[in-house]
Design a protein around this motif. Sequence first.
Motif, PDB file in Angstrom:
ATOM      1  N   THR A 113       0.792  -1.225   0.000  1.00 19.82           N
ATOM      2  CA  THR A 113       0.000   0.000   0.000  1.00 19.82           C
ATOM      3  C   THR A 113       0.827   1.279   0.000  1.00 19.82           C
ATOM      4  O   THR A 113       0.256   2.359  -0.112  1.00 19.82           O
ATOM      5  CB  THR A 113      -0.930   0.017   1.226  1.00 19.82           C
ATOM      6  N   ASN A 114       2.131   1.172   0.113  1.00 21.85           N
ATOM      7  CA  ASN A 114       3.009   2.341   0.180  1.00 21.85           C
ATOM      8  C   ASN A 114       3.342   2.844  -1.226  1.00 21.85           C
ATOM      9  O   ASN A 114       3.935   2.107  -2.013  1.00 21.85           O
ATOM     10  CB  ASN A 114       4.282   1.982   0.931  1.00 21.85           C
ATOM     11  N   PRO A 115       3.019   4.085  -1.555  1.00 21.81           N
ATOM     12  CA  PRO A 115       3.334   4.595  -2.895  1.00 21.81           C
ATOM     13  C   PRO A 115       4.828   4.522  -3.223  1.00 21.81           C
ATOM     14  O   PRO A 115       5.199   4.359  -4.385  1.00 21.81           O
ATOM     15  CB  PRO A 115       2.864   6.050  -2.845  1.00 21.81           C
ATOM     16  N   ASP A 116       5.676   4.613  -2.215  1.00 25.06           N
ATOM     17  CA  ASP A 116       7.120   4.572  -2.442  1.00 25.06           C
ATOM     18  C   ASP A 116       7.601   3.209  -2.924  1.00 25.06           C
ATOM     19  O   ASP A 116       8.746   3.063  -3.359  1.00 25.06           O
ATOM     20  CB  ASP A 116       7.862   4.962  -1.168  1.00 25.06           C
ATOM     21  N   SER A 117       6.717   2.189  -2.843  1.00 28.23           N
ATOM     22  CA  SER A 117       7.090   0.847  -3.298  1.00 28.23           C
ATOM     23  C   SER A 117       7.007   0.710  -4.811  1.00 28.23           C
ATOM     24  O   SER A 117       7.424  -0.311  -5.351  1.00 28.23           O
ATOM     25  CB  SER A 117       6.169  -0.198  -2.651  1.00 28.23           C
ATOM     26  N   TYR A 118       6.472   1.703  -5.489  1.00 29.99           N
ATOM     27  CA  TYR A 118       6.210   1.609  -6.926  1.00 29.99           C
ATOM     28  C   TYR A 118       7.110   2.548  -7.708  1.00 29.99           C
ATOM     29  O   TYR A 118       7.303   3.697  -7.326  1.00 29.99           O
ATOM     30  CB  TYR A 118       4.732   1.923  -7.206  1.00 29.99           C
ATOM     31  N   HIS A 119       7.667   2.058  -8.809  1.00 26.79           N
ATOM     32  CA  HIS A 119       8.645   2.815  -9.572  1.00 26.79           C
ATOM     33  C   HIS A 119       8.067   3.474 -10.816  1.00 26.79           C
ATOM     34  O   HIS A 119       8.673   4.399 -11.353  1.00 26.79           O
ATOM     35  CB  HIS A 119       9.803   1.895  -9.983  1.00 26.79           C
ATOM     36  N   CYS A 120       6.942   2.991 -11.281  1.00 27.66           N
ATOM     37  CA  CYS A 120       6.374   3.476 -12.534  1.00 27.66           C
ATOM     38  C   CYS A 120       4.978   4.006 -12.258  1.00 27.66           C
ATOM     39  O   CYS A 120       4.166   3.312 -11.618  1.00 27.66           O
ATOM     40  CB  CYS A 120       6.291   2.354 -13.573  1.00 27.66           C
ATOM     41  N   TRP A 121       4.695   5.189 -12.751  1.00 27.77           N
ATOM     42  CA  TRP A 121       3.409   5.849 -12.510  1.00 27.77           C
ATOM     43  C   TRP A 121       2.851   6.424 -13.802  1.00 27.77           C
ATOM     44  O   TRP A 121       3.607   6.893 -14.654  1.00 27.77           O
ATOM     45  CB  TRP A 121       3.572   6.987 -11.504  1.00 27.77           C
ATOM     46  N   GLY A 122       1.536   6.390 -13.911  1.00 29.49           N
ATOM     47  CA  GLY A 122       0.871   7.093 -14.988  1.00 29.49           C
ATOM     48  C   GLY A 122       0.605   8.539 -14.597  1.00 29.49           C
ATOM     49  O   GLY A 122       0.933   8.974 -13.489  1.00 29.49           O
TER      50      GLY A 122
END
Length: 130
Positions: free
Chosen positions: A112-121
Amino acid sequence: QVQLVESGGGLVQAGDSLRLSCAASGSTFSNYRTAWFRQAPGKDREFVAIISGTGASSFYAAFVKGRFTVSRDNAENSVYLKMNSLGPEDTAVYYCAAVLGGVLPPSSRTRTNPDSYHCWGQGTQVTGSS
């Protein structure tokens, strides 16, 4: 890295449904677990749902309460968020996010942590009216 483009947002009446799409390009999409987040004006980005690379596993935020369903079609390089019973409280910009690694991590904090994701739209706006 995978590039993500969301679509499908709009203005809806209370109780309406909407399906958001996230189209991916640039890499083998099934290798990425993919999540939806949302951000309302003046608020932090909030986790909504995540789906594994194969689509076999998913996990939702508590506030979803069975109203939303996340799915994916790797042949189409797309992830979807079907939202039912929308209301003003669902008004936000909805973002698709992905990270390499198809399996859902055991920790809900990592999921659930946004910092865990590297690619964003770039996000798509959903506005629910009463």
